[in-house]
Design a protein around this motif. Structure first.
Motif, PDB file in Angstrom:
ATOM      1  N   GLY A 126      24.431  69.226  19.092  1.00 57.61           N
ATOM      2  CA  GLY A 126      25.275  70.525  19.047  1.00 57.61           C
ATOM      3  C   GLY A 126      24.598  71.733  18.741  1.00 57.61           C
ATOM      4  O   GLY A 126      23.202  71.839  19.053  1.00 57.61           O
ATOM      5  N   MET A 130      28.613  75.641  16.101  1.00 57.20           N
ATOM      6  CA  MET A 130      29.421  74.267  15.870  1.00 57.20           C
ATOM      7  C   MET A 130      29.362  73.880  14.548  1.00 57.20           C
ATOM      8  O   MET A 130      30.400  73.559  13.818  1.00 57.20           O
ATOM      9  CB  MET A 130      29.232  73.290  17.027  1.00 57.20           C
ATOM     10  CG  MET A 130      29.985  72.163  16.961  1.00 57.20           C
ATOM     11  SD  MET A 130      29.413  70.724  15.931  1.00 57.20           S
ATOM     12  CE  MET A 130      28.308  70.118  16.820  1.00 57.20           C
ATOM     13  N   TRP A 131      28.113  73.682  14.116  1.00 51.34           N
ATOM     14  CA  TRP A 131      27.891  73.151  12.746  1.00 51.34           C
ATOM     15  C   TRP A 131      28.419  74.146  11.562  1.00 51.34           C
ATOM     16  O   TRP A 131      28.963  73.597  10.343  1.00 51.34           O
ATOM     17  CB  TRP A 131      26.543  72.719  12.416  1.00 51.34           C
ATOM     18  CG  TRP A 131      26.232  71.658  13.203  1.00 51.34           C
ATOM     19  CD1 TRP A 131      25.224  71.430  14.440  1.00 51.34           C
ATOM     20  CD2 TRP A 131      26.526  70.167  12.968  1.00 51.34           C
ATOM     21  NE1 TRP A 131      25.228  70.076  15.002  1.00 51.34           N
ATOM     22  CE2 TRP A 131      26.000  69.521  14.274  1.00 51.34           C
ATOM     23  CE3 TRP A 131      27.348  69.580  12.171  1.00 51.34           C
ATOM     24  CZ2 TRP A 131      26.278  68.150  13.972  1.00 51.34           C
ATOM     25  CZ3 TRP A 131      27.510  68.053  11.962  1.00 51.34           C
ATOM     26  CH2 TRP A 131      26.977  67.324  13.109  1.00 51.34           C
ATOM     27  N   ASP A 133      30.913  76.133  11.918  1.00 44.81           N
ATOM     28  CA  ASP A 133      32.414  75.929  12.021  1.00 44.81           C
ATOM     29  C   ASP A 133      32.699  74.777  11.113  1.00 44.81           C
ATOM     30  O   ASP A 133      33.862  75.073  10.250  1.00 44.81           O
ATOM     31  CB  ASP A 133      32.890  75.939  13.183  1.00 44.81           C
ATOM     32  CG  ASP A 133      34.356  75.898  13.461  1.00 44.81           C
ATOM     33  OD1 ASP A 133      34.966  76.915  12.900  1.00 44.81           O
ATOM     34  OD2 ASP A 133      34.813  74.703  13.955  1.00 44.81           O
ATOM     35  N   ARG A 134      32.239  73.552  11.184  1.00 43.99           N
ATOM     36  CA  ARG A 134      32.604  72.465  10.500  1.00 43.99           C
ATOM     37  C   ARG A 134      32.320  72.599   9.135  1.00 43.99           C
ATOM     38  O   ARG A 134      33.185  72.348   8.353  1.00 43.99           O
ATOM     39  CB  ARG A 134      31.727  71.349  11.085  1.00 43.99           C
ATOM     40  CG  ARG A 134      32.192  69.907  10.427  1.00 43.99           C
ATOM     41  CD  ARG A 134      31.479  68.912  10.830  1.00 43.99           C
ATOM     42  NE  ARG A 134      31.516  68.608  12.323  1.00 43.99           N
ATOM     43  CZ  ARG A 134      31.028  67.481  12.944  1.00 43.99           C
ATOM     44  NH1 ARG A 134      30.667  66.322  12.117  1.00 43.99           N
ATOM     45  NH2 ARG A 134      31.136  67.068  14.183  1.00 43.99           N
TER      46      ARG A 134
END
Length: 266
Positions: A126, A130-131, A133-134
């Motif tokens: 990733g 993306m991380w 956002d998580r």
């Protein structure tokens, strides 16, 4: 119950099989504990193999120091643990973040890792956005807010409809949020492409045909960075093929131990 006190963290670990056998070390994925490997341990010979698994920091029964964590920290934890419990060479089986730990540890300590199994992992997984956002979703709504999406990545639809899947969902949501987020930071910051390309050891890559977290192409490309490596793909499996297809997974692992590492005690 076994707890090893390291320099910064207490690590929970478990040992099965032959204490004098060839060591096989298993490292878990994000959001799981050492029970991830129950089905595989049950399918491996307990004569001639020392089967060791552990909960990385922030997971299972290991302690959960404040994050963020780095991949270097997680690899250092693992190296300390193995030294303290008397392992000076082993086959290392890592799934997802566990596979990233294995890649880095093999580069840092080539004499320690005799063979590497990279399951559903990548040299880079990733991107930072993306991380982040998580992480933001977890900080706002807890792990429950991402649980259904994670199950979609972990398992194929037929497995998600079983009662067993409920247990895996519970395992995820009961993971300490600080530990999960700390490991998310470690993955977000890690790009092991350069160091993994320098590895020279027997390596088996294992992908899941329906893995939405580490798609087969990611695993295949990472495995191909290491000269002489092999890649296999397990059908009807998502991110955790050791859970969905344990017979197939254990079969590939046994072949690797016998034919690639020439372990003669099994």
């Amino acid at each position: 119950m076994k707890i090893e006190r390291l320099s910064e963290v207490d690590i929970h670990w478990q040992e099965d099989g032959d204490p004098n056998g060839f060591a096989v070390v298993f490292a878990n994925s994000l959001g799981t504990d050492l029970r991830l490997w129950d089905k595989i341990i049950d399918r491996l010979p307990h004569t001639g193999l020392r089967l060791v698994r552990f909960d990385k920091r922030g997971h299972g029964l290991s302690s959960c120091p404040p994050g963020p964590y780095s991949m270097e920290t997680l690899a250092n934890d693992t190296e300390q643990l193995l030294r303290l419990i008397g392992i000076d060479k082993c086959a290392f089986v890592g799934l997802s973040i566990g596979g990233m730990i294995g890649q880095l540890l093999a580069h840092r300590q080539p004499g320690l890792i005799r063979g590497l199994v990279l399951s559903n992992t990548g040299a880079k997984m990733g991107d930072a956005a993306m991380w982040q956002d998580r992480i933001s979703r977890i900080l706002t709504g807890g792990l429950e807010s991402i649980a259904d999406a994670v199950m979609d990545r972990w398992f194929c639809k037929p497995f998600r409809e079983t009662t067993e899947c409920r247990g895996w969902r519970n395992m995820l949501t009961r993971t300490p949020a600080d530990g999960y987020v700390g490991c998310c930071n470690a993955i977000a910051d890690a790009d092991l492409t350069g160091s993994t390309s320098e590895l020279r050891l027997p390596t088996l890559g294992i992908g899941g045909s329906d893995d939405l977290a580490s798609p087969p192409e990611v695993v295949r490309t990472t495995t191909a960075l290491i000269p002489g490596s092999r890649y296999v793909e397990i059908s009807d499996a998502g991110h955790l093929p050791c859970v969905e297809q344990p017979d197939v997974f254990a079969g590939h692992l046994m072949t690797f131990l016998k034919e690639d590492l020439h372990v003669r005690s099994i």
